[in-house]
Design an enzyme around this catalytic site. Structure first.
Site, PDB file in Angstrom:
ATOM      1  N   TYR A  20       0.836  -1.205   0.000  1.00  0.00           N
ATOM      2  CA  TYR A  20       0.000   0.000   0.000  1.00  0.00           C
ATOM      3  C   TYR A  20       0.863   1.245   0.000  1.00  0.00           C
ATOM      4  CZ  TYR A  20      -4.247   2.643   1.316  1.00  0.00           C
ATOM      5  OH  TYR A  20      -5.329   3.484   1.359  1.00  0.00           O
ATOM      6  N   ASP A  64       1.803  -9.110  13.938  1.00  0.00           N
ATOM      7  CA  ASP A  64       1.501  -8.143  12.881  1.00  0.00           C
ATOM      8  C   ASP A  64       0.263  -7.333  13.265  1.00  0.00           C
ATOM      9  OD1 ASP A  64       0.862  -6.782  10.564  1.00  0.00           O
ATOM     10  OD2 ASP A  64       1.147  -8.502   9.243  1.00  0.00           O
ATOM     11  N   SER A 111       1.918  -7.862   1.782  1.00  0.00           N
ATOM     12  CA  SER A 111       0.899  -6.932   2.249  1.00  0.00           C
ATOM     13  C   SER A 111      -0.141  -6.718   1.148  1.00  0.00           C
ATOM     14  CB  SER A 111       1.551  -5.631   2.721  1.00  0.00           C
ATOM     15  OG  SER A 111       0.621  -4.833   3.419  1.00  0.00           O
ATOM     16  N   GLN A 112      -0.351  -5.488   0.685  1.00  0.00           N
ATOM     17  CA  GLN A 112      -1.267  -5.300  -0.436  1.00  0.00           C
ATOM     18  C   GLN A 112      -0.849  -6.172  -1.612  1.00  0.00           C
ATOM     19  OE1 GLN A 112      -3.067  -1.365  -2.239  1.00  0.00           O
ATOM     20  NE2 GLN A 112      -1.052  -1.692  -3.135  1.00  0.00           N
ATOM     21  N   HIS A 126       4.707  -6.787  10.807  1.00  0.00           N
ATOM     22  CA  HIS A 126       4.264  -6.772   9.412  1.00  0.00           C
ATOM     23  C   HIS A 126       5.413  -6.981   8.425  1.00  0.00           C
ATOM     24  CE1 HIS A 126       1.331  -6.281   6.330  1.00  0.00           C
ATOM     25  NE2 HIS A 126       1.849  -5.161   5.841  1.00  0.00           N
TER      26      HIS A 126
END
Length: 324
Positions: free
Chosen positions: A93, A271, A183-184, A300
């Site tokens: 992101y 996370d 992640s994204q 994360h």
């Protein structure tokens, strides 16, 4: 940092089974058919980079959602005999494609490699849909009033079209295209494995975002999910349900059961951005062969370089490694 979610033993048993939205498959089949029907000629422009003599570097554009051009970097090991296995990587992101020298792991390991710029987040791919309502600086609520106008409809389509583009490259073995991201980017890799099922050979799904939205919005303390929580706090109960009805069309929890390619997941049990239960929820529902690396004391960032090494080993063991 403490544990942010359920204990590991409970995560192994966490298997929510919400019903997928009615018409989900038709929604995506129509979306992708329209994008592909628009066509558009990709461009591959070699970039002379004396600082990266081991690679052939190209600035690329390929048609994404609405036929709109999506930027990327293509890196191929110089002098490699093709056709090569390929990796398409999606980004976290707020990240864009950056500079080629930031993305050397997979081409160094012998893969043809495409890193996709992220529309509206990177510098080189705009999201030309200004009419979509948006309530916060981030993108999580852009167009969230309907699946047709939601921002991630466009981004998921770009991700699938990136695979279409790479499979057509002369240097690439179209049967050995891997999607990857964290992640994204991990959420995009999972979604692409589902939406381009049969076109993807494997998926590397690191600490994925965009999973089990309802729980994530309720418990994530930092990161993009709170954008949705803040938005919902300002609206009626009816709007809350309409929002989650939109998000369900993009939820890895529903898409995971539609993917058959083998996948390697990872999760950090500390996370706070992508809660571990949301990762395990989609992992358990993933239909293809799957493995997961659990990093008990990771946030994360996940397993960092140790996870990257594990990815290369895992791909090699499945016949998807590059030749020495």
């Amino acid at each position: 940092m403490p544990l942010t979610d359920l204990p590991y033993e409970d995560l192994l048993e966490y298997r929510p089974e919400p019903a997928a939205p009615e018409g989900l498959d038709a929604f995506w089949a129509d979306t992708l058919a329209r994008a592909r029907a628009l066509g558009g000629e990709p461009s591959v422009t070699p970039v002379a980079d004396a600082l990266l003599p081991a690679f052939e570097v190209s600035d690329v554009r390929f048609p994404g959602y609405g036929g709109e051009p999506v930027a990327g970097w293509l890196l191929v090991p110089r002098g490699a005999a093709g056709p090569l296995p390929a990796v398409v990587e999606y980004l976290g992101y707020s990240q864009g494609r950056g500079l080629p020298l930031e993305r050397l792991l997979f081409p160094s390991a012998g893969y043809a490699y495409l890193v996709m710029d992220t529309r509206g987040q990177g510098h080189d791919t705009p999201d030309p849909h200004p009419g979509d309502p948006q309530w916060f600086a981030g993108l999580m609520t852009r167009g969230v009033e309907s699946p047709e106008r939601y921002y991630y409809r466009r981004l998921y389509t770009d991700a699938v079209r990136a695979v279409d583009f790479v499979r057509g490259l002369p240097q690439v073995d179209a049967d050995r295209v891997v999607v990857a991201g964290a992640s994204q980017g991990g959420g995009l890799a999972l979604a692409t494995a589902a939406l381009a099922d049969g076109l993807v050979a494997a998926a590397l799904v690191d600490v994925p975002f965009l999973q089990h939205f309802r729980r994530a919005v309720e418990i994530a303390g930092v990161g993009p999910y709170p954008e949705i929580a803040e938005y919902l706090g300002l609206h009626s109960r009816e709007q809350v349900e309409r929002t989650f009805a939109t998000l369900a069309h993009f939820d890895g929890l529903h898409l995971a059961s539609r993917a058959s390619a083998p996948a390697l997941f990872s999760v950090g049990l500390m996370d706070p951005v992508c809660p571990p239960s949301t990762v395990f929820a989609s992992y358990h529902r993933y239909a293809g062969h799957k493995d997961i690396e659990v990093w008990r004391f990771a946030d994360h960032a996940g397993g960092r370089s140790s996870q990257q090494r594990r990815q290369l080993e895992w791909l090699r063991d499945r016949g998807l490694g590059a030749k020495a």
